[in-house]
Design a protein around this motif. Sequence first.
Motif, short mmCIF file in Angstrom:
data_model
loop_
_atom_site.label_atom_id
_atom_site.label_comp_id
_atom_site.label_asym_id
_atom_site.label_seq_id
_atom_site.Cartn_x
_atom_site.Cartn_y
_atom_site.Cartn_z
N GLY A 11 0.82 -1.20 0.00
CA GLY A 11 0.00 0.00 0.00
C GLY A 11 0.85 1.25 0.00
O GLY A 11 0.54 2.23 -0.68
N GLU A 12 1.95 1.21 0.76
CA GLU A 12 2.85 2.35 0.79
C GLU A 12 3.45 2.62 -0.58
O GLU A 12 3.57 3.77 -1.02
N GLY A 13 3.81 1.54 -1.29
CA GLY A 13 4.35 1.69 -2.64
C GLY A 13 3.33 2.24 -3.61
O GLY A 13 3.66 3.05 -4.49
N ASP A 29 -5.85 -4.15 -5.24
CA ASP A 29 -6.28 -5.32 -4.47
C ASP A 29 -6.44 -4.90 -3.02
O ASP A 29 -5.96 -3.83 -2.62
N ILE A 30 -7.11 -5.70 -2.21
CA ILE A 30 -7.28 -5.35 -0.81
C ILE A 30 -6.18 -5.96 0.05
O ILE A 30 -5.64 -5.31 0.93
N ARG A 31 -5.82 -7.21 -0.22
CA ARG A 31 -4.72 -7.81 0.52
C ARG A 31 -3.40 -7.43 -0.15
O ARG A 31 -3.15 -7.78 -1.31
N LEU A 32 -2.57 -6.70 0.59
CA LEU A 32 -1.27 -6.26 0.08
C LEU A 32 -0.20 -6.55 1.12
O LEU A 32 -0.49 -6.74 2.31
N LYS A 33 1.03 -6.56 0.70
CA LYS A 33 2.15 -6.65 1.63
C LYS A 33 2.32 -5.30 2.32
O LYS A 33 1.81 -4.28 1.86
N GLY A 34 3.08 -5.28 3.41
CA GLY A 34 3.33 -4.02 4.09
C GLY A 34 2.30 -3.74 5.17
O GLY A 34 1.44 -4.57 5.50
N GLY A 35 2.35 -2.52 5.72
CA GLY A 35 1.50 -2.17 6.84
C GLY A 35 0.12 -1.69 6.47
O GLY A 35 -0.76 -1.63 7.33
N LEU A 36 -0.11 -1.32 5.23
CA LEU A 36 -1.41 -0.81 4.79
C LEU A 36 -2.10 -1.82 3.89
O LEU A 36 -1.46 -2.39 2.99
N ASP A 37 -3.39 -2.02 4.09
CA ASP A 37 -4.12 -2.83 3.11
C ASP A 37 -4.59 -1.92 1.98
O ASP A 37 -4.40 -0.70 2.01
#
Length: 209
Positions: A11-13, A29-37
């Motif tokens: 999400g940050e990217g 997408d809703i499921r992402l890597k990192g701290g933000l969905d």
Amino acid sequence: GYGVCGLEATGEGAIRATRERRPDLVLMDIRLKGGLDGIEAAQTISQEGDCPVVFLTAYSEDQTIERARRTAPYGYILKPVQDRELDVALRMAFSKHRADREVRAAKRWFETLIAALPDGVLATDRMGLVQLLNPAAERLTGWSGSEAEGYPVDEVANTLPVGGSPERQLLQDSNLLARNGLVTPVNIDVQPIPGDDGRGVGFVYLVRD
């Protein structure tokens, strides 16, 4: 026929890439890597700029859809998705985004025009509660637009009898009593605001010093 200007796994990217590359649309997408969905990322993207977001996800739970809805997305597509379905969703998103931009531009044009008028303009809903005051109306009444919103128009545009007449009418020639006690002779013209169903949705008061 669309060009992909970037792919991001977090999400940050996605937020960073949107700021840097300024895409015409983001598929999220809703499921992402990192701290933000994806929903949190989409909310930031929508708040920061004029970029439509379309969710492309496998999540169909009511709670997730409700969270996504609050970000005002331009589409919500469930995986697996067919090319034709995606193409239609993108076309609709671009069309809605153009329409929204035109509405915002018209609103800015309208607000600039109303603010520039030398006469006072007050707009109310059909119940007579104030929804808008232009700067001239603010000067005449002593109310700011934010203070007046939701108040009865005859309380904001407080008029006094003219020439000893016992009637207190918010029409035609009147004496307007401002909050600071200043009395201004005015002429007030009232016009209904028609609605799409033919019923009036409110009134516009034109107040001339």
